[in-house]
Design a protein around this motif. Structure first.
Motif, mmCIF file in Angstrom:
data_model
loop_
_atom_site.group_PDB
_atom_site.id
_atom_site.type_symbol
_atom_site.label_atom_id
_atom_site.label_comp_id
_atom_site.label_asym_id
_atom_site.label_seq_id
_atom_site.Cartn_x
_atom_site.Cartn_y
_atom_site.Cartn_z
ATOM 1 N N SER A 493 1.085 -1.307 0.177
ATOM 2 C CA SER A 493 -0.149 0.047 -0.456
ATOM 3 C C SER A 493 0.999 1.642 -0.165
ATOM 4 N N PRO A 494 0.472 2.165 -1.095
ATOM 5 C CA PRO A 494 1.086 3.649 -1.022
ATOM 6 C C PRO A 494 1.420 4.306 -0.092
ATOM 7 N N ILE A 495 0.108 4.212 1.246
ATOM 8 C CA ILE A 495 -0.370 5.180 2.426
ATOM 9 C C ILE A 495 0.647 5.648 3.161
ATOM 10 N N GLY A 496 0.722 7.209 3.157
ATOM 11 C CA GLY A 496 1.836 7.750 3.901
ATOM 12 C C GLY A 496 1.412 7.858 5.841
ATOM 13 N N ASP A 497 2.966 6.909 6.445
ATOM 14 C CA ASP A 497 1.919 6.845 7.494
ATOM 15 C C ASP A 497 0.863 7.592 8.699
ATOM 16 N N ASP A 498 1.469 8.715 8.216
ATOM 17 C CA ASP A 498 0.263 9.906 9.370
ATOM 18 C C ASP A 498 -1.349 9.524 8.509
ATOM 19 N N LEU A 499 -1.259 9.094 6.977
ATOM 20 C CA LEU A 499 -2.761 8.975 6.351
ATOM 21 C C LEU A 499 -3.323 7.765 6.891
ATOM 22 N N LYS A 500 -2.025 6.606 7.065
ATOM 23 C CA LYS A 500 -2.712 5.542 7.130
ATOM 24 C C LYS A 500 -3.041 5.478 9.052
ATOM 25 N N VAL A 501 -1.932 6.492 9.967
ATOM 26 C CA VAL A 501 -2.465 6.348 11.505
ATOM 27 C C VAL A 501 -4.199 7.093 11.507
ATOM 28 N N PHE A 502 -4.149 8.306 10.218
ATOM 29 C CA PHE A 502 -5.889 8.858 10.819
ATOM 30 C C PHE A 502 -6.651 7.866 10.640
ATOM 31 N N TYR A 503 -6.693 6.605 8.844
ATOM 32 C CA TYR A 503 -6.853 5.921 8.864
ATOM 33 C C TYR A 503 -8.043 5.437 9.728
ATOM 34 N N ASP A 504 -6.673 4.109 10.128
ATOM 35 C CA ASP A 504 -6.685 3.410 11.417
ATOM 36 C C ASP A 504 -7.931 4.579 12.327
ATOM 37 N N GLU A 505 -7.823 5.848 13.117
ATOM 38 C CA GLU A 505 -8.469 6.467 13.989
ATOM 39 C C GLU A 505 -9.782 6.268 13.733
ATOM 40 N N VAL A 506 -9.735 6.810 12.592
ATOM 41 C CA VAL A 506 -11.671 7.160 12.091
ATOM 42 C C VAL A 506 -12.285 5.551 11.714
ATOM 43 N N SER A 507 -12.021 4.565 11.569
ATOM 44 C CA SER A 507 -12.366 3.556 11.504
ATOM 45 C C SER A 507 -12.244 3.155 13.005
ATOM 46 N N ASP A 508 -12.145 3.080 13.593
ATOM 47 C CA ASP A 508 -11.582 2.503 15.617
ATOM 48 C C ASP A 508 -13.416 4.176 15.396
ATOM 49 N N SER A 509 -13.055 4.934 15.256
ATOM 50 C CA SER A 509 -14.171 5.794 15.603
ATOM 51 C C SER A 509 -15.541 5.400 15.820
ATOM 52 N N LEU A 510 -15.401 5.267 14.062
ATOM 53 C CA LEU A 510 -16.715 4.417 13.476
ATOM 54 C C LEU A 510 -17.048 2.921 13.822
ATOM 55 N N GLN A 511 -16.583 2.301 13.746
ATOM 56 C CA GLN A 511 -16.754 0.413 14.802
ATOM 57 C C GLN A 511 -17.330 1.866 15.802
ATOM 58 N N VAL A 536 -4.247 16.456 7.309
ATOM 59 C CA VAL A 536 -5.090 15.588 6.571
ATOM 60 C C VAL A 536 -5.815 16.455 5.347
ATOM 61 N N PRO A 537 -5.441 16.768 4.006
ATOM 62 C CA PRO A 537 -6.377 17.614 3.346
ATOM 63 C C PRO A 537 -7.817 17.533 2.657
ATOM 64 N N MET A 538 -8.773 18.181 2.898
ATOM 65 C CA MET A 538 -10.237 17.578 2.731
ATOM 66 C C MET A 538 -10.249 16.150 2.045
ATOM 67 N N LYS A 539 -9.865 16.797 0.351
ATOM 68 C CA LYS A 539 -9.901 15.673 -0.146
ATOM 69 C C LYS A 539 -10.243 13.505 0.641
ATOM 70 N N ASP A 540 -8.334 14.192 0.797
ATOM 71 C CA ASP A 540 -8.275 12.805 1.440
ATOM 72 C C ASP A 540 -8.780 12.627 2.551
ATOM 73 N N LEU A 541 -9.826 13.516 3.285
ATOM 74 C CA LEU A 541 -10.996 13.095 4.762
ATOM 75 C C LEU A 541 -11.282 12.589 3.762
ATOM 76 N N ASN A 542 -12.293 13.084 3.120
ATOM 77 C CA ASN A 542 -14.070 13.093 2.151
ATOM 78 C C ASN A 542 -13.771 10.904 2.064
ATOM 79 N N ILE A 543 -12.300 10.514 1.039
ATOM 80 C CA ILE A 543 -12.520 9.328 0.633
ATOM 81 C C ILE A 543 -12.120 8.464 1.607
ATOM 82 N N LEU A 544 -11.617 9.110 2.920
ATOM 83 C CA LEU A 544 -10.424 7.446 3.350
ATOM 84 C C LEU A 544 -12.344 7.588 4.750
#
Length: 682
Positions: A493-511, A536-544
């Motif tokens: 996966s090409p995702i950067g460290d910060d965006l991966k951590v952000f995605y994981d936090e969002v996923s945990d919050s939603l679960q 995190v830019p808004m475009k990445d936030l929307n997608i993630l």
């Protein structure tokens, strides 16, 4: 008599004649194999050579005398400069080109500058791939003021204030600067590169009352230098780059008494095309007019139309050719039926066939592209010929005179070159370039002859290479050439460290939000907090956020992987969408955010291993339309004009749109639109 000679004859002081030094070589292999045939500073950016932007920048700033130092293909540079001086409007500069194949670094050029003894006062040091609109007169005056206060001041280097993740900041240029708050003298300067940790000497804080630590600056690579700079390079043969010079001055400041100052600007534009990712970013800035007055219609004698479309004379478009936005087209280029172009530059005398899609790509002069080709996030050099049904995928660079096709799908990040003089030494692999193709994969390893900068520099990745390995113990952040961002859990996966951590936090919050029935207002606060924490830019936030929502059923305990498509959506995904609808509406509001939402759904469904992709897509789009999150025009435009996504096969995207359940949704929306139009007329 030259302007300079006449000025001296009239009694103008030498120190009043402003001088500039352009380093025409970058001494890297960023744009190879294209730069094997032409110097980088003469590569076209929005149909103008890079060096032309730099010369115009200096001329507009009132520079009287410019010296260009060139190594690679210096004959072409001399010819270009002579031609530019003849044709340029309002040119007031005298330009001298110093050429030698012995120049292997900026240090060599400045040592040659010292030997020629042509520098008589402060001068501007700049690279030949720079585009800018900064007020150089004011910056030069600030350097003069620094020298009056501090006789040891040998350089004032120019920074542009830009927050991390700003579109123009390049990963390989990231740095931290420690600056005296009162005087702006640089106390410590360090590139981040591959470093996980930076070491700032404690003495910098102990010996200075007030200190600023900056990571909010973009390096413009412009410096105002005193007359003492060339001799310092001569005295120190280990100075190869400007960074070496800055480091040497700071380390030996107490011993030699020399110092360097920072000058920060908050307005204006300046950036270097020092890699392919920046070539893409800066091209888009020019097309979108962030570089005004250096915009295509001011310089190229072309027409400017809505949505940043620029056309020169002799352009031929068929009635159903679609030129969407941010497109520049050179003279005498033609386009066939049902061809779609967006966010791209097309050179002169290009012939584009029928049903061709060009997205976020740069097509240079005399290129022929036959029917049914797809060009996605690529650079295609002069005189390339693409046969029918060729797909060139993201991150690819096609050098001069290459022929591809017919009926091939080029892998991502393919660098293809061709040289008739080397044809006997290379094997043309028809499985790669096609049965009628001409060219081969370009490969070059960094060896002992390459510069230290080339070996050590942290390089952004343009596109995603399929055989890259992710090493968790190594700091590796990739930047995809596309504006789109993709995340999955695969090791590559090409995702950067910060965006991966952000995605994981969002996923945990939603679960947790689904499990504990947390109100959406609280979840939005948590997500916004994470957004600001990781920039995190808004475009990445929307997608993630959308991908995290779509993945919620897979995160749930006791998920039945064998569940059928209808049950998957109705029993598992839809309840999540219903509960999180206020959260979705909070982020998906504008036209751009609706496009982000659809891109996220499409990419998630095509990368999913559930085998129920099409059903998820159609049902999710229908639900979000029914709840007024997505507009019917947005969905119809998505279906009509497919946007190639970086992580997907365009053929798979088109196949998805042809599926029965998707076509049924589109037909239903079209009929609803027709009924609405009829009602409005009545």
């Amino acid at each position: 008599m030259s302007k300079k000679s006449s000025s001296v004859a009239m009694g103008v002081k030498q120190e009043d004649i402003t001088q500039a030094v352009i380093i025409a070589d970058s001494f890297t292999s960023r744009f190879k194999p294209i730069t094997n045939f032409k110097p980088k500073v003469l590569l076209p950016l929005v149909n103008r050579p890079l060096l032309e932007y730099t010369l115009e920048f200096l001329n507009n700033a009132g520079i009287d005398e410019t010296f260009i130092f060139s190594c690679s293909h210096w004959q072409q540079i001399k010819h270009f400069v002579a031609d530019w001086q003849t044709k340029a409007l309002n040119n007031s500069m005298t330009i001298s080109v110093f050429a030698s194949e012995s120049f292997q670094s900026m240090g060599d050029a400045l040592r040659e500058l010292d030997a020629k003894a042509v520098i008589k006062s402060d001068f501007i040091l700049i690279n030949g791939d720079s585009i800018g609109t900064l007020p150089l007169k004011e910056i030069r005056a600030q350097h003069k003021a620094n020298r009056l206060k501090d006789k040891g001041c040998v350089m004032t280097t120019v920074f542009r204030r830009a927050k991390p993740n700003h579109r123009i900041r390049s990963l390989e240029d990231e740095f931290v600067a420690v600056v005296d708050s009162e005087t702006n003298k640089i106390l410590h300067f360090e590139r981040i590169l591959n470093n996980k940790r930076l070491r700032i000497p404690l003495s910098k804080f102990q010996e200075n009352q007030s200190v600023d630590i900056h990571h909010d600056l973009q390096d413009t690579h412009i410096s105002i230098c005193s007359i003492n700079v060339p001799p310092l390079f001569t005295d120190n043969f280990d100075y190869e780059t400007r960074d070496h010079f800055i480091d040497g001055i700071l380390v030996h400041e107490e011993l030699l008494g020399n110092s360097i100052y920072a000058h920060t600007v908050d307005t204006g534009y300046c950036a270097r095309v020092n890699n392919v990712c920046n070539y893409d970013r800066i091209s888009k800035d020019v097309l979108q007019r962030f570089t005004h007055p250096m915009v295509p219609d001011m310089q190229n004698m072309c027409t400017y139309q809505r949505h940043n479309i620029y056309k020169k004379s002799g352009v031929h478009l068929e009635v159903d050719t679609t030129i969407k936005e941010n497109v520049a087209i050179g003279e005498n280029s033609s386009f066939g039926n049902k061809t779609y172009i967006t966010d791209s530059t097309i050179g002169s005398k290009c012939k584009i066939g029928n049903n061709v899609r060009i997205d976020n790509s740069y097509i240079w002069d005399n290129v022929t592209i036959e029917d049914n080709c797809v060009i996605n996030h690529c650079i295609i050099a002069d005189n390339v010929y693409l046969k029918p049904n060729v797909t060139v995928n993201a991150g690819s660079l096609i050098s001069y005179n290459v022929v591809l096709g017919p009926n091939i799908n080029l892998k991502k990040c393919s660098y293809i070159t061709y040289d008739p003089d080397d044809e006997s030494d290379n094997i043309i692999d028809k499985s790669i370039v096609g049965n009628e193709g001409r060219g081969w994969i370009y490969k070059e390893d960094i060896d002992d002859d390459d510069s230290e900068e080339e070996k050590d520099i942290f390089q952004e990745i343009w596109g995603e290479s399929e055989d890259e390995n992710d090493d968790e113990d190594k700091y590796t952040t990739s930047t995809i050439f596309s504006d789109n961002f993709s995340y999955d859990e695969r090791e590559d996966s090409p995702i950067g460290d910060d965006l991966k951590v952000f995605y994981d936090e969002v996923s945990d919050s939603l679960q947790r939000g689904i499990k504990e029935k947390v109100i959406c207002e609280n979840l939005i606060l948590e997500i916004n907090s994470s957004k600001h924490a990781y920039n995190v830019p808004m475009k990445d936030l929307n997608i993630l956020v959308m991908k995290a929502i779509l993945d919620l059923p897979n995160c749930a305990e006791n998920t039945d992987n064998a569940i059928n498509a209808n049950a998957y959506f109705d029993d598992q995904l839809k309840p999540c969408l219903v509960h999180l609808l206020p959260l979705i509406k909070n982020y998906i509001k504008s036209q751009d955010s609706q496009n982000d939402c659809i891109d996220a759904i499409e990419e998630y469904c095509l990368l999913s291993d559930q085998g129920i992709n099409v059903s998820i897509l159609a049902k999710t789009l229908h639900y979000l339309y029914f709840e007024d999150v997505l507009k019917e025009d947005t969905i119809l435009e998505w279906h009509k004009n497919a946007k190639p996504l970086a992580e997907l096969s365009f053929a798979d995207q088109e196949n998805l749109r042809k599926q029965k359940i998707v076509l049924g949704l589109i037909k239903w929306l079209e009929e609803a639109e027709e009924e609405s139009s009829t009602d409005d007329e009545d």
